[in-house]
Design a protein around this motif. Structure first.
Motif, PDB file in Angstrom:
ATOM      1  N   ALA A 134       0.823  -1.205   0.000  1.00 57.22           N
ATOM      2  CA  ALA A 134       0.000   0.000   0.000  1.00 57.22           C
ATOM      3  C   ALA A 134       0.860   1.258   0.000  1.00 57.22           C
ATOM      4  O   ALA A 134       0.600   2.213  -0.749  1.00 57.22           O
ATOM      5  CB  ALA A 134      -0.925  -0.004   1.222  1.00 57.22           C
ATOM      6  N   TYR A 135       1.916   1.277   0.813  1.00 53.18           N
ATOM      7  CA  TYR A 135       2.764   2.462   0.902  1.00 53.18           C
ATOM      8  C   TYR A 135       3.515   2.692  -0.406  1.00 53.18           C
ATOM      9  O   TYR A 135       3.670   3.824  -0.865  1.00 53.18           O
ATOM     10  CB  TYR A 135       3.760   2.324   2.060  1.00 53.18           C
ATOM     11  CG  TYR A 135       4.242   3.652   2.595  1.00 53.18           C
ATOM     12  CD1 TYR A 135       3.519   4.333   3.564  1.00 53.18           C
ATOM     13  CD2 TYR A 135       5.403   4.240   2.124  1.00 53.18           C
ATOM     14  CE1 TYR A 135       3.939   5.561   4.049  1.00 53.18           C
ATOM     15  CE2 TYR A 135       5.838   5.465   2.595  1.00 53.18           C
ATOM     16  CZ  TYR A 135       5.095   6.126   3.556  1.00 53.18           C
ATOM     17  OH  TYR A 135       5.507   7.338   4.021  1.00 53.18           O
ATOM     18  N   LEU A 141       7.388   3.233  -5.693  1.00 53.59           N
ATOM     19  CA  LEU A 141       7.595   2.752  -7.065  1.00 53.59           C
ATOM     20  C   LEU A 141       6.292   2.468  -7.783  1.00 53.59           C
ATOM     21  O   LEU A 141       6.035   2.980  -8.877  1.00 53.59           O
ATOM     22  CB  LEU A 141       8.475   1.495  -7.033  1.00 53.59           C
ATOM     23  CG  LEU A 141       8.720   0.803  -8.371  1.00 53.59           C
ATOM     24  CD1 LEU A 141       9.495   1.712  -9.303  1.00 53.59           C
ATOM     25  CD2 LEU A 141       9.454  -0.521  -8.158  1.00 53.59           C
ATOM     26  N   THR A 142       5.445   1.635  -7.190  1.00 52.81           N
ATOM     27  CA  THR A 142       4.188   1.288  -7.853  1.00 52.81           C
ATOM     28  C   THR A 142       3.225   2.468  -7.885  1.00 52.81           C
ATOM     29  O   THR A 142       2.297   2.492  -8.702  1.00 52.81           O
ATOM     30  CB  THR A 142       3.535   0.072  -7.173  1.00 52.81           C
ATOM     31  OG1 THR A 142       3.539   0.259  -5.746  1.00 52.81           O
ATOM     32  CG2 THR A 142       4.295  -1.205  -7.490  1.00 52.81           C
ATOM     33  N   GLY A 143       3.435   3.444  -7.011  1.00 52.87           N
ATOM     34  CA  GLY A 143       2.644   4.664  -7.061  1.00 52.87           C
ATOM     35  C   GLY A 143       2.931   5.458  -8.322  1.00 52.87           C
ATOM     36  O   GLY A 143       2.023   6.035  -8.942  1.00 52.87           O
ATOM     37  N   VAL A 144       4.189   5.482  -8.721  1.00 56.88           N
ATOM     38  CA  VAL A 144       4.576   6.159  -9.965  1.00 56.88           C
ATOM     39  C   VAL A 144       3.900   5.479 -11.152  1.00 56.88           C
ATOM     40  O   VAL A 144       3.363   6.139 -12.055  1.00 56.88           O
ATOM     41  CB  VAL A 144       6.108   6.154 -10.132  1.00 56.88           C
ATOM     42  CG1 VAL A 144       6.505   6.718 -11.497  1.00 56.88           C
ATOM     43  CG2 VAL A 144       6.766   6.949  -9.012  1.00 56.88           C
ATOM     44  N   VAL A 147       0.059   6.287 -11.141  1.00 55.07           N
ATOM     45  CA  VAL A 147      -0.245   7.649 -11.583  1.00 55.07           C
ATOM     46  C   VAL A 147       0.001   7.819 -13.075  1.00 55.07           C
ATOM     47  O   VAL A 147      -0.730   8.531 -13.772  1.00 55.07           O
ATOM     48  CB  VAL A 147       0.592   8.675 -10.772  1.00 55.07           C
ATOM     49  CG1 VAL A 147       0.455  10.074 -11.360  1.00 55.07           C
ATOM     50  CG2 VAL A 147       0.161   8.665  -9.312  1.00 55.07           C
ATOM     51  N   ALA A 148       1.012   7.126 -13.596  1.00 55.10           N
ATOM     52  CA  ALA A 148       1.366   7.279 -15.016  1.00 55.10           C
ATOM     53  C   ALA A 148       0.469   6.461 -15.940  1.00 55.10           C
ATOM     54  O   ALA A 148       0.101   6.924 -17.027  1.00 55.10           O
ATOM     55  CB  ALA A 148       2.824   6.881 -15.229  1.00 55.10           C
ATOM     56  N   ALA A 149       0.100   5.248 -15.510  1.00 54.91           N
ATOM     57  CA  ALA A 149      -0.563   4.330 -16.437  1.00 54.91           C
ATOM     58  C   ALA A 149      -2.062   4.149 -16.207  1.00 54.91           C
ATOM     59  O   ALA A 149      -2.814   3.942 -17.169  1.00 54.91           O
ATOM     60  CB  ALA A 149       0.120   2.958 -16.373  1.00 54.91           C
ATOM     61  N   LEU A 150      -2.521   4.217 -14.974  1.00 56.35           N
ATOM     62  CA  LEU A 150      -3.910   3.881 -14.678  1.00 56.35           C
ATOM     63  C   LEU A 150      -4.800   5.095 -14.410  1.00 56.35           C
ATOM     64  O   LEU A 150      -5.853   5.244 -15.031  1.00 56.35           O
ATOM     65  CB  LEU A 150      -3.961   2.929 -13.478  1.00 56.35           C
ATOM     66  CG  LEU A 150      -3.291   1.572 -13.651  1.00 56.35           C
ATOM     67  CD1 LEU A 150      -3.366   0.763 -12.360  1.00 56.35           C
ATOM     68  CD2 LEU A 150      -3.928   0.797 -14.797  1.00 56.35           C
TER      69      LEU A 150
END
Length: 371
Positions: A134-135, A141-144, A147-150
Protein backbone atom coordinates in the motif's frame (compact mmCIF):
# COMPACT_ATOMS: atom_id res chain seq x y z
CA UNK A 1 -17.02 32.92 17.72
CA UNK A 2 -15.08 30.92 20.37
CA UNK A 3 -11.80 29.36 19.31
CA UNK A 4 -12.02 25.64 18.62
CA UNK A 5 -9.83 23.31 20.68
CA UNK A 6 -8.45 21.16 17.86
CA UNK A 7 -6.59 18.86 20.27
CA UNK A 8 -9.86 18.10 22.10
CA UNK A 9 -11.69 17.42 18.83
CA UNK A 10 -8.85 15.18 17.68
CA UNK A 11 -8.93 13.22 20.94
CA UNK A 12 -12.70 12.76 20.72
CA UNK A 13 -12.55 11.57 17.12
CA UNK A 14 -9.65 9.15 17.68
CA UNK A 15 -11.06 7.56 20.84
CA UNK A 16 -14.55 7.26 19.35
CA UNK A 17 -13.04 5.59 16.30
CA UNK A 18 -11.02 3.22 18.45
CA UNK A 19 -14.18 2.28 20.41
CA UNK A 20 -16.11 1.58 17.21
CA UNK A 21 -13.18 -0.48 15.88
CA UNK A 22 -13.00 -2.40 19.17
CA UNK A 23 -16.66 -3.39 18.93
CA UNK A 24 -16.43 -4.18 15.23
CA UNK A 25 -13.33 -6.35 15.71
CA UNK A 26 -15.06 -8.39 18.42
CA UNK A 27 -18.22 -8.79 16.33
CA UNK A 28 -16.36 -9.81 13.19
CA UNK A 29 -14.43 -12.39 15.20
CA UNK A 30 -17.59 -13.77 16.78
CA UNK A 31 -19.65 -13.89 13.57
CA UNK A 32 -16.83 -14.95 11.21
CA UNK A 33 -17.62 -11.99 8.96
CA UNK A 34 -15.41 -12.41 5.89
CA UNK A 35 -15.99 -11.30 2.31
CA UNK A 36 -13.37 -13.64 0.90
CA UNK A 37 -15.03 -16.47 2.82
CA UNK A 38 -18.39 -15.41 1.44
CA UNK A 39 -17.17 -15.67 -2.16
CA UNK A 40 -15.36 -18.96 -1.41
CA UNK A 41 -18.50 -20.44 0.17
CA UNK A 42 -20.43 -19.75 -3.05
CA UNK A 43 -17.73 -21.02 -5.44
CA UNK A 44 -16.82 -24.10 -3.41
CA UNK A 45 -20.11 -25.09 -1.77
CA UNK A 46 -22.93 -23.00 -3.23
CA UNK A 47 -23.58 -21.53 0.24
CA UNK A 48 -24.79 -17.92 0.13
CA UNK A 49 -25.14 -17.31 3.90
CA UNK A 50 -22.04 -15.18 4.42
CA UNK A 51 -22.72 -13.29 1.18
CA UNK A 52 -26.11 -12.37 2.62
CA UNK A 53 -24.29 -11.11 5.72
CA UNK A 54 -22.11 -8.85 3.57
CA UNK A 55 -25.12 -7.68 1.54
CA UNK A 56 -27.08 -6.83 4.69
CA UNK A 57 -24.12 -4.78 5.97
CA UNK A 58 -24.09 -2.85 2.68
CA UNK A 59 -27.84 -2.25 2.86
CA UNK A 60 -27.74 -0.97 6.44
CA UNK A 61 -24.70 1.23 5.74
CA UNK A 62 -26.26 2.65 2.59
CA UNK A 63 -29.57 3.56 4.20
CA UNK A 64 -27.97 4.91 7.38
CA UNK A 65 -25.36 7.00 5.56
CA UNK A 66 -27.84 8.57 3.16
CA UNK A 67 -30.22 9.37 6.03
CA UNK A 68 -27.34 11.11 7.83
CA UNK A 69 -26.62 13.04 4.64
CA UNK A 70 -30.26 14.02 4.15
CA UNK A 71 -30.34 15.24 7.77
CA UNK A 72 -27.32 17.44 7.06
CA UNK A 73 -25.10 15.61 9.56
CA UNK A 74 -22.51 14.38 7.04
CA UNK A 75 -21.72 15.16 3.42
CA UNK A 76 -20.68 12.14 1.29
CA UNK A 77 -19.54 14.59 -1.39
CA UNK A 78 -16.62 15.40 0.91
CA UNK A 79 -15.11 11.91 0.75
CA UNK A 80 -12.61 10.24 -1.56
CA UNK A 81 -15.29 8.06 -3.19
CA UNK A 82 -17.57 10.64 -4.79
CA UNK A 83 -15.21 12.90 -6.74
CA UNK A 84 -15.90 13.89 -10.33
CA UNK A 85 -12.84 12.00 -11.63
CA UNK A 86 -14.15 8.51 -12.47
CA UNK A 87 -10.91 6.47 -12.73
CA UNK A 88 -12.60 3.36 -14.08
CA UNK A 89 -9.41 1.52 -15.09
CA UNK A 90 -7.91 1.97 -11.64
CA UNK A 91 -11.09 0.58 -10.07
CA UNK A 92 -11.00 -2.45 -12.36
CA UNK A 93 -7.28 -3.26 -12.13
CA UNK A 94 -6.95 -2.42 -8.44
CA UNK A 95 -10.10 -4.29 -7.51
CA UNK A 96 -9.05 -7.42 -9.41
CA UNK A 97 -5.59 -7.41 -7.81
CA UNK A 98 -7.08 -6.97 -4.36
CA UNK A 99 -9.62 -9.76 -4.88
CA UNK A 100 -6.97 -12.19 -6.17
CA UNK A 101 -4.62 -11.25 -3.34
CA UNK A 102 -7.15 -11.70 -0.55
CA UNK A 103 -7.71 -15.32 -1.58
CA UNK A 104 -3.97 -16.05 -1.54
CA UNK A 105 -3.69 -14.31 1.85
CA UNK A 106 -6.66 -16.17 3.39
CA UNK A 107 -8.73 -13.03 3.90
CA UNK A 108 -9.10 -9.34 3.18
CA UNK A 109 -7.74 -6.44 5.22
CA UNK A 110 -10.38 -6.58 7.94
CA UNK A 111 -10.07 -10.36 8.25
CA UNK A 112 -6.29 -9.97 8.52
CA UNK A 113 -6.74 -7.66 11.53
CA UNK A 114 -9.27 -10.01 13.12
CA UNK A 115 -6.99 -13.00 12.67
CA UNK A 116 -4.02 -11.11 14.14
CA UNK A 117 -6.14 -10.51 17.23
CA UNK A 118 -6.84 -14.23 17.34
CA UNK A 119 -3.15 -15.16 17.30
CA UNK A 120 -2.34 -15.64 13.62
CA UNK A 121 1.32 -15.00 12.86
CA UNK A 122 0.48 -15.67 9.22
CA UNK A 123 -1.81 -12.64 9.24
CA UNK A 124 0.86 -10.56 10.95
CA UNK A 125 3.11 -11.24 7.95
CA UNK A 126 0.22 -10.35 5.61
CA UNK A 127 -0.25 -7.11 7.59
CA UNK A 128 3.35 -6.10 6.96
CA UNK A 129 3.26 -7.05 3.27
CA UNK A 130 -0.10 -5.34 2.75
CA UNK A 131 1.21 -2.19 4.40
CA UNK A 132 4.37 -2.30 2.27
CA UNK A 133 2.41 -2.78 -0.95
CA UNK A 134 0.00 0.00 0.00
CA UNK A 135 2.76 2.46 0.90
CA UNK A 136 4.64 1.71 -2.32
CA UNK A 137 1.45 2.42 -4.27
CA UNK A 138 0.70 5.59 -2.32
CA UNK A 139 4.14 7.17 -2.51
CA UNK A 140 6.67 4.73 -3.96
CA UNK A 141 7.59 2.75 -7.07
CA UNK A 142 4.19 1.29 -7.85
CA UNK A 143 2.64 4.66 -7.06
CA UNK A 144 4.58 6.16 -9.97
CA UNK A 145 3.27 3.41 -12.24
CA UNK A 146 -0.29 3.91 -10.97
CA UNK A 147 -0.24 7.65 -11.58
CA UNK A 148 1.37 7.28 -15.02
CA UNK A 149 -0.56 4.33 -16.44
CA UNK A 150 -3.91 3.88 -14.68
CA UNK A 151 -5.26 7.04 -13.06
CA UNK A 152 -5.13 9.17 -16.27
CA UNK A 153 -7.62 6.77 -17.88
CA UNK A 154 -10.77 8.35 -16.53
CA UNK A 155 -14.05 10.08 -17.28
CA UNK A 156 -15.22 13.37 -15.83
CA UNK A 157 -18.56 13.23 -14.05
CA UNK A 158 -19.95 16.52 -12.81
CA UNK A 159 -20.84 17.41 -10.14
CA UNK A 160 -19.63 14.03 -8.84
CA UNK A 161 -19.84 10.30 -9.47
CA UNK A 162 -22.34 9.49 -6.71
CA UNK A 163 -25.79 8.59 -8.02
CA UNK A 164 -27.81 11.17 -6.00
CA UNK A 165 -25.86 14.14 -7.38
CA UNK A 166 -25.75 12.72 -10.91
CA UNK A 167 -29.52 12.29 -10.96
CA UNK A 168 -30.34 15.53 -9.15
CA UNK A 169 -28.05 17.51 -11.44
CA UNK A 170 -28.17 21.23 -10.78
CA UNK A 171 -31.45 20.97 -8.86
CA UNK A 172 -30.20 20.91 -5.29
CA UNK A 173 -33.74 20.71 -3.97
CA UNK A 174 -34.03 17.17 -5.33
CA UNK A 175 -30.74 15.92 -3.90
CA UNK A 176 -32.07 14.68 -0.56
CA UNK A 177 -35.06 13.08 -2.28
CA UNK A 178 -32.73 11.11 -4.53
CA UNK A 179 -30.52 10.19 -1.57
CA UNK A 180 -33.37 8.64 0.38
CA UNK A 181 -35.07 7.07 -2.64
CA UNK A 182 -31.93 5.37 -3.94
CA UNK A 183 -30.87 4.23 -0.48
CA UNK A 184 -34.25 2.70 0.22
CA UNK A 185 -34.50 1.05 -3.20
CA UNK A 186 -30.94 -0.33 -3.48
CA UNK A 187 -30.23 -0.78 0.23
CA UNK A 188 -33.73 -2.07 0.87
CA UNK A 189 -33.40 -4.61 -1.96
CA UNK A 190 -30.12 -5.89 -0.49
CA UNK A 191 -31.70 -6.24 2.95
CA UNK A 192 -34.78 -7.95 1.53
CA UNK A 193 -32.61 -10.41 -0.42
CA UNK A 194 -30.50 -11.12 2.66
CA UNK A 195 -33.48 -11.71 4.92
CA UNK A 196 -35.17 -13.90 2.30
CA UNK A 197 -32.62 -16.61 2.99
CA UNK A 198 -33.91 -18.81 5.79
CA UNK A 199 -30.40 -19.96 6.70
CA UNK A 200 -29.35 -16.32 7.14
CA UNK A 201 -32.06 -15.49 9.68
CA UNK A 202 -29.97 -16.58 12.65
CA UNK A 203 -28.79 -14.31 15.45
CA UNK A 204 -25.08 -14.52 14.66
CA UNK A 205 -25.56 -13.73 10.97
CA UNK A 206 -27.92 -10.84 11.69
CA UNK A 207 -25.48 -9.44 14.23
CA UNK A 208 -22.57 -9.63 11.79
CA UNK A 209 -24.43 -7.92 8.97
CA UNK A 210 -26.39 -5.26 10.81
CA UNK A 211 -23.68 -4.34 13.31
CA UNK A 212 -21.05 -3.97 10.58
CA UNK A 213 -23.33 -1.69 8.60
CA UNK A 214 -24.10 0.41 11.68
CA UNK A 215 -20.38 0.70 12.49
CA UNK A 216 -19.81 2.22 9.03
CA UNK A 217 -22.59 4.74 9.66
CA UNK A 218 -21.22 5.48 13.12
CA UNK A 219 -17.74 6.30 11.85
CA UNK A 220 -19.14 8.54 9.10
CA UNK A 221 -20.83 10.49 11.89
CA UNK A 222 -17.66 10.61 14.01
CA UNK A 223 -15.30 11.80 11.26
CA UNK A 224 -17.80 13.73 9.15
CA UNK A 225 -19.69 15.49 11.94
CA UNK A 226 -17.86 15.35 15.26
CA UNK A 227 -14.54 15.84 13.48
CA UNK A 228 -15.75 18.54 11.11
CA UNK A 229 -14.42 22.05 11.67
CA UNK A 230 -15.88 24.80 9.49
CA UNK A 231 -12.86 27.02 10.03
CA UNK A 232 -9.61 25.53 11.30
CA UNK A 233 -7.84 28.10 13.50
CA UNK A 234 -4.51 27.51 11.72
CA UNK A 235 -5.63 27.47 8.09
CA UNK A 236 -8.99 29.31 8.33
CA UNK A 237 -10.39 26.61 6.04
CA UNK A 238 -12.81 23.77 6.68
CA UNK A 239 -11.18 20.57 7.93
CA UNK A 240 -11.92 17.03 9.01
CA UNK A 241 -9.76 16.54 12.07
CA UNK A 242 -7.48 13.48 12.37
CA UNK A 243 -8.12 12.05 8.91
CA UNK A 244 -5.33 11.07 6.53
CA UNK A 245 -7.25 12.17 3.44
CA UNK A 246 -8.35 15.51 4.88
CA UNK A 247 -11.93 14.44 4.11
CA UNK A 248 -14.70 12.55 5.86
CA UNK A 249 -13.77 8.89 6.35
CA UNK A 250 -15.28 5.64 7.54
CA UNK A 251 -13.87 2.13 7.91
CA UNK A 252 -11.30 1.04 5.33
CA UNK A 253 -8.17 -1.01 5.99
CA UNK A 254 -5.56 -0.78 3.22
CA UNK A 255 -4.05 2.71 3.33
CA UNK A 256 -4.64 2.85 7.13
CA UNK A 257 -2.43 -0.23 7.60
CA UNK A 258 0.30 1.58 5.63
CA UNK A 259 -0.16 4.67 7.82
CA UNK A 260 0.02 2.50 10.94
CA UNK A 261 3.40 1.11 9.84
CA UNK A 262 4.51 4.63 8.94
CA UNK A 263 3.64 5.90 12.42
CA UNK A 264 5.62 3.08 14.02
CA UNK A 265 8.60 3.78 11.76
CA UNK A 266 8.57 7.55 12.33
CA UNK A 267 7.30 7.64 15.92
CA UNK A 268 9.87 10.28 16.94
CA UNK A 269 8.43 12.70 14.38
CA UNK A 270 6.07 14.68 16.62
CA UNK A 271 4.14 16.03 13.63
CA UNK A 272 2.64 12.58 13.07
CA UNK A 273 -0.56 11.73 14.93
CA UNK A 274 -2.92 8.82 15.42
CA UNK A 275 -5.57 9.28 12.75
CA UNK A 276 -9.03 7.83 12.18
CA UNK A 277 -7.62 5.05 9.99
CA UNK A 278 -4.88 4.11 12.45
CA UNK A 279 -7.29 4.13 15.40
CA UNK A 280 -9.66 1.87 13.44
CA UNK A 281 -6.84 -0.60 12.69
CA UNK A 282 -5.73 -0.74 16.33
CA UNK A 283 -9.31 -0.99 17.57
CA UNK A 284 -10.07 -3.91 15.26
CA UNK A 285 -7.05 -5.88 16.47
CA UNK A 286 -7.78 -5.10 20.12
CA UNK A 287 -11.47 -6.02 19.81
CA UNK A 288 -10.72 -9.33 18.15
CA UNK A 289 -7.99 -10.07 20.72
CA UNK A 290 -10.32 -9.40 23.65
CA UNK A 291 -13.04 -11.58 22.16
CA UNK A 292 -10.54 -14.39 21.53
CA UNK A 293 -9.33 -14.18 25.14
CA UNK A 294 -12.80 -14.07 26.69
CA UNK A 295 -14.01 -17.03 24.64
CA UNK A 296 -10.70 -18.89 25.02
CA UNK A 297 -10.28 -19.09 21.26
CA UNK A 298 -6.88 -17.40 21.11
CA UNK A 299 -4.49 -19.73 19.27
CA UNK A 300 -1.05 -19.16 17.78
CA UNK A 301 -1.02 -20.00 14.08
CA UNK A 302 1.98 -20.35 11.78
CA UNK A 303 2.67 -21.28 8.18
CA UNK A 304 2.26 -24.85 6.96
CA UNK A 305 5.16 -24.73 4.53
CA UNK A 306 6.96 -22.87 1.77
CA UNK A 307 4.01 -22.59 -0.62
CA UNK A 308 1.70 -21.36 2.15
CA UNK A 309 4.27 -18.72 3.08
CA UNK A 310 4.71 -17.61 -0.54
CA UNK A 311 0.96 -17.34 -1.08
CA UNK A 312 0.52 -15.09 1.94
CA UNK A 313 3.50 -12.91 1.03
CA UNK A 314 2.27 -12.39 -2.53
CA UNK A 315 -1.36 -12.07 -1.43
CA UNK A 316 -0.56 -9.34 1.08
CA UNK A 317 1.46 -7.40 -1.49
CA UNK A 318 -1.33 -7.65 -4.10
CA UNK A 319 -3.92 -6.49 -1.58
CA UNK A 320 -1.84 -3.46 -0.66
CA UNK A 321 -1.22 -2.42 -4.26
CA UNK A 322 -4.74 -3.24 -5.42
CA UNK A 323 -6.51 -1.63 -2.48
CA UNK A 324 -4.77 1.71 -2.93
CA UNK A 325 -5.29 1.65 -6.70
CA UNK A 326 -9.01 0.87 -6.31
CA UNK A 327 -9.40 3.36 -3.43
CA UNK A 328 -10.47 0.67 -1.01
CA UNK A 329 -10.97 -2.94 0.01
CA UNK A 330 -13.98 -5.16 0.62
CA UNK A 331 -14.88 -2.88 3.52
CA UNK A 332 -13.49 0.43 2.19
CA UNK A 333 -15.14 0.18 -1.23
CA UNK A 334 -17.37 -2.81 -0.55
CA UNK A 335 -19.38 -1.18 2.26
CA UNK A 336 -18.09 2.31 3.03
CA UNK A 337 -17.78 3.33 -0.62
CA UNK A 338 -21.10 1.76 -1.59
CA UNK A 339 -22.79 3.60 1.28
CA UNK A 340 -22.03 6.85 -0.62
CA UNK A 341 -23.70 5.41 -3.76
CA UNK A 342 -20.55 6.16 -5.79
CA UNK A 343 -20.36 4.54 -9.21
CA UNK A 344 -16.67 3.78 -8.75
CA UNK A 345 -17.47 1.70 -5.69
CA UNK A 346 -19.85 -0.52 -7.67
CA UNK A 347 -17.15 -1.05 -10.32
CA UNK A 348 -14.42 -1.73 -7.74
CA UNK A 349 -16.58 -4.25 -5.85
CA UNK A 350 -17.41 -6.14 -9.04
CA UNK A 351 -13.68 -6.29 -9.87
CA UNK A 352 -12.83 -7.49 -6.34
CA UNK A 353 -15.34 -10.33 -6.60
CA UNK A 354 -14.06 -11.24 -10.08
CA UNK A 355 -10.48 -11.31 -8.79
CA UNK A 356 -11.47 -13.53 -5.87
CA UNK A 357 -13.33 -15.97 -8.13
CA UNK A 358 -10.33 -16.12 -10.47
CA UNK A 359 -8.00 -16.88 -7.56
CA UNK A 360 -10.30 -19.59 -6.21
CA UNK A 361 -10.46 -21.20 -9.66
CA UNK A 362 -6.68 -20.97 -9.88
CA UNK A 363 -6.33 -22.74 -6.53
CA UNK A 364 -8.72 -25.48 -7.67
CA UNK A 365 -6.67 -25.94 -10.85
CA UNK A 366 -3.48 -26.19 -8.78
CA UNK A 367 -4.99 -28.83 -6.53
CA UNK A 368 -6.32 -30.87 -9.46
CA UNK A 369 -2.95 -30.66 -11.22
CA UNK A 370 -1.07 -31.82 -8.13
CA UNK A 371 -3.56 -34.63 -7.61
Amino acid sequence: MPEIDIAAVQSTVVWATFALGLVLGAIMNRTNFCTMGAVADIVNMGDWTRMRMWASAIGVAMIGTQLLAAAGLVDPAKSIYTGANFTWLSYLVGGFLFGFGMVLASGCGSKTLVRIGGGSLKSLVVFVMLGLGAYMTLRGLTGVWRVAALDPVSAAMHPGQDLPRLLAGSDGALLDTWRIALALVIGGALLAWSLAGREFREANNLLGGFATGLAIVGLWYVSGHLGYVAEHPDTLEEAFVATNTGRAESFTFVAPIAYTLELLLFWSDTSRIVTVGIAAVLGMIAGSFLWALVTRQFRWEGFRGTEDTANHLVGGLLMGMGGVTALGCTIGQGITGLSTLALGSFVAVAAIVAGAVAALKYQMWRIERMG
